[in-house]
Design a protein around this motif. Sequence first.
Motif, short mmCIF file in Angstrom:
data_model
loop_
_atom_site.label_atom_id
_atom_site.label_comp_id
_atom_site.label_asym_id
_atom_site.label_seq_id
_atom_site.Cartn_x
_atom_site.Cartn_y
_atom_site.Cartn_z
N ASN A 262 0.86 -1.19 0.00
CA ASN A 262 0.00 0.00 0.00
C ASN A 262 0.89 1.24 0.00
O ASN A 262 1.43 1.63 1.04
CB ASN A 262 -0.92 -0.03 1.22
CG ASN A 262 -1.83 1.19 1.27
OD1 ASN A 262 -1.95 1.94 0.31
ND2 ASN A 262 -2.47 1.39 2.42
N LEU A 263 1.05 1.85 -1.16
CA LEU A 263 1.89 3.04 -1.29
C LEU A 263 1.08 4.26 -0.87
O LEU A 263 0.24 4.76 -1.62
CB LEU A 263 2.37 3.18 -2.75
CG LEU A 263 3.32 4.34 -3.06
CD1 LEU A 263 4.59 4.25 -2.24
CD2 LEU A 263 3.65 4.35 -4.55
N ILE A 264 1.34 4.74 0.34
CA ILE A 264 0.50 5.82 0.88
C ILE A 264 1.01 7.21 0.51
O ILE A 264 0.26 8.19 0.57
CB ILE A 264 0.34 5.70 2.41
CG1 ILE A 264 1.69 5.91 3.11
CG2 ILE A 264 -0.24 4.34 2.79
CD1 ILE A 264 1.56 6.03 4.63
N LYS A 265 2.30 7.32 0.13
CA LYS A 265 2.85 8.63 -0.20
C LYS A 265 4.11 8.45 -1.06
O LYS A 265 4.93 7.58 -0.79
CB LYS A 265 3.21 9.41 1.07
CG LYS A 265 3.95 10.71 0.86
CD LYS A 265 3.08 11.79 0.24
CE LYS A 265 3.81 13.12 0.17
NZ LYS A 265 3.00 14.16 -0.48
N SER A 266 4.25 9.29 -2.09
CA SER A 266 5.44 9.25 -2.94
C SER A 266 6.13 10.61 -2.91
O SER A 266 5.52 11.61 -3.31
CB SER A 266 5.08 8.89 -4.38
OG SER A 266 4.51 7.60 -4.46
N PHE A 267 7.36 10.63 -2.44
CA PHE A 267 8.19 11.83 -2.53
C PHE A 267 9.02 11.68 -3.81
O PHE A 267 9.94 10.86 -3.86
CB PHE A 267 9.10 11.96 -1.32
CG PHE A 267 8.38 12.33 -0.05
CD1 PHE A 267 8.22 13.67 0.29
CD2 PHE A 267 7.87 11.36 0.80
CE1 PHE A 267 7.56 14.03 1.46
CE2 PHE A 267 7.22 11.70 1.97
CZ PHE A 267 7.05 13.05 2.31
N VAL A 268 8.69 12.45 -4.83
CA VAL A 268 9.34 12.32 -6.14
C VAL A 268 10.18 13.57 -6.41
O VAL A 268 9.67 14.70 -6.35
CB VAL A 268 8.31 12.12 -7.26
CG1 VAL A 268 9.00 12.05 -8.61
CG2 VAL A 268 7.49 10.86 -7.01
N TYR A 269 11.46 13.36 -6.71
CA TYR A 269 12.39 14.46 -6.99
C TYR A 269 13.01 14.26 -8.37
O TYR A 269 12.85 13.22 -9.00
CB TYR A 269 13.48 14.51 -5.92
CG TYR A 269 12.97 14.65 -4.51
CD1 TYR A 269 12.75 15.90 -3.95
CD2 TYR A 269 12.69 13.52 -3.74
CE1 TYR A 269 12.28 16.03 -2.64
CE2 TYR A 269 12.21 13.64 -2.43
CZ TYR A 269 12.01 14.89 -1.89
OH TYR A 269 11.53 15.02 -0.61
N SER A 270 13.75 15.23 -8.82
CA SER A 270 14.40 15.14 -10.14
C SER A 270 15.56 14.15 -10.10
O SER A 270 16.05 13.76 -9.03
CB SER A 270 14.91 16.52 -10.56
OG SER A 270 15.83 17.03 -9.60
N ASP A 271 16.01 13.73 -11.29
CA ASP A 271 17.08 12.74 -11.40
C ASP A 271 18.37 13.27 -10.76
O ASP A 271 18.73 14.44 -10.92
CB ASP A 271 17.32 12.44 -12.88
CG ASP A 271 18.14 11.18 -13.10
OD1 ASP A 271 18.26 10.39 -12.16
OD2 ASP A 271 18.64 11.00 -14.22
N HIS A 272 19.05 12.40 -10.02
CA HIS A 272 20.30 12.73 -9.31
C HIS A 272 20.08 13.84 -8.27
O HIS A 272 21.00 14.62 -7.98
CB HIS A 272 21.39 13.18 -10.29
CG HIS A 272 21.78 12.13 -11.28
ND1 HIS A 272 22.61 11.08 -10.99
CD2 HIS A 272 21.45 11.99 -12.60
CE1 HIS A 272 22.77 10.33 -12.08
NE2 HIS A 272 22.08 10.86 -13.06
N TYR A 273 18.90 13.92 -7.73
CA TYR A 273 18.57 15.01 -6.81
C TYR A 273 19.48 15.01 -5.57
O TYR A 273 19.75 13.95 -4.99
CB TYR A 273 17.11 14.88 -6.37
CG TYR A 273 16.62 15.99 -5.48
CD1 TYR A 273 16.36 17.25 -5.99
CD2 TYR A 273 16.43 15.78 -4.11
CE1 TYR A 273 15.92 18.28 -5.17
CE2 TYR A 273 15.99 16.80 -3.29
CZ TYR A 273 15.74 18.05 -3.83
OH TYR A 273 15.31 19.07 -3.00
N ASP A 274 19.93 16.18 -5.20
CA ASP A 274 20.80 16.34 -4.03
C ASP A 274 19.91 16.63 -2.82
O ASP A 274 19.50 17.77 -2.59
CB ASP A 274 21.79 17.48 -4.26
CG ASP A 274 22.78 17.62 -3.13
OD1 ASP A 274 22.88 16.70 -2.29
OD2 ASP A 274 23.45 18.67 -3.07
N PHE A 275 19.61 15.60 -2.03
CA PHE A 275 18.70 15.75 -0.89
C PHE A 275 19.28 16.73 0.14
O PHE A 275 20.47 16.72 0.42
CB PHE A 275 18.46 14.39 -0.22
CG PHE A 275 17.73 13.41 -1.10
CD1 PHE A 275 16.36 13.51 -1.27
CD2 PHE A 275 18.42 12.41 -1.76
CE1 PHE A 275 15.68 12.61 -2.09
CE2 PHE A 275 17.76 11.51 -2.58
CZ PHE A 275 16.38 11.60 -2.73
N SER A 276 18.39 17.55 0.69
CA SER A 276 18.79 18.53 1.69
C SER A 276 18.24 18.13 3.06
O SER A 276 17.38 17.25 3.18
CB SER A 276 18.25 19.91 1.32
OG SER A 276 16.82 19.92 1.39
#
Length: 341
Positions: A262-276
């Motif tokens: 059950n996928l309740i939430k998707s955090f989607v970022y750009s390719d090679h995203y530099d997480f902060s």
Amino acid sequence: MKLLRTLLFPLSILFYLAIWIRNKLYEYRILKSTKFSIPVVCIGNLSTGGTGKTPHTEYLIRLLQETNKKIATLSRGYGRNTNGFRLVAENDSAALVGDEPLQLKNKFPAIDVAVCEDRVAGINQLLAFNPKLDIVLLDDAFQHRAVTPSFSILLTDYANLYCNDFILPAGNLREPRSVAARAAAVVVTKCPMNISAKEMTLITQKIKKTNTQRIFFSHIKYGELVSLANGTILKALPSKIISVSGIAHPEVFLEHLRQKGNLIKSFVYSDHYDFSERDIVSIVSFYKMNKAEELAIVTTEKDAMRLRKFNKQLADIPVYYVPIEVSFIDKEFDSYFLKKV
């Protein structure tokens, strides 16, 4: 979007001309292309990312390791904040070497993994470091004409075939479709598991291969979940999932998770995203607000390389990544590739 692409068509003509001139300069040897004494295999694509270059590079590494070859990989190290040649160590950060080279080194610690924008200089330094190298795999180097590869593999996504696309910016291609003729083999990636022989024949006809080219088809295999914290294996997906992805075309990954839980939430970022730090706070906050039994954060293997610097912030949260491999539908690929290189 279609209207915007149409408006950008004149710019695509200019881009096409610039690429055509550049390629002609290499063909007429006005620009130098270096050929090395050992086999150099190029794995690349025409489109702007998302065709599965790294898992196919991993496939070739496994195949070559069975022959006891001394292998090195070389890539630009996209997304790193360093320059020049650098050998990748397992404990490096993605910021130093890029997420994909770091992934390769952690999976295959016995091989030499390096990054360098200048592929000629990079290969020369690899050979200086290890004169006994048998073969170099160039990840994402189809456009790098300064090296003459011994063998080129061109990847194209099943859902976004290059033969149906157009050159940037009206389309997603970095070079015209005609340059696909440089490849010895074309691999249609991310195919459905149940792709039929008839559909493969139709795709082969669309691609219009040259007389010397071979076309192969591959699909993705997902492995068991691996803990980001300690590398332990989780045999089954949790019933509730929060996904985190910073890859090109994450649809296949997200669909895999939907099928398993059950996928309740998707955090989607750009390719090679530099997480902060701010991103991590948002992800952790959502997890705590929805905390329940069998809830976990699941990410991709590539994203795990960039997330592991936040191990302290994620210490009390179950975070896993999903390894992927590729499998060739046509089992002749292995013998064909080994014979050629």
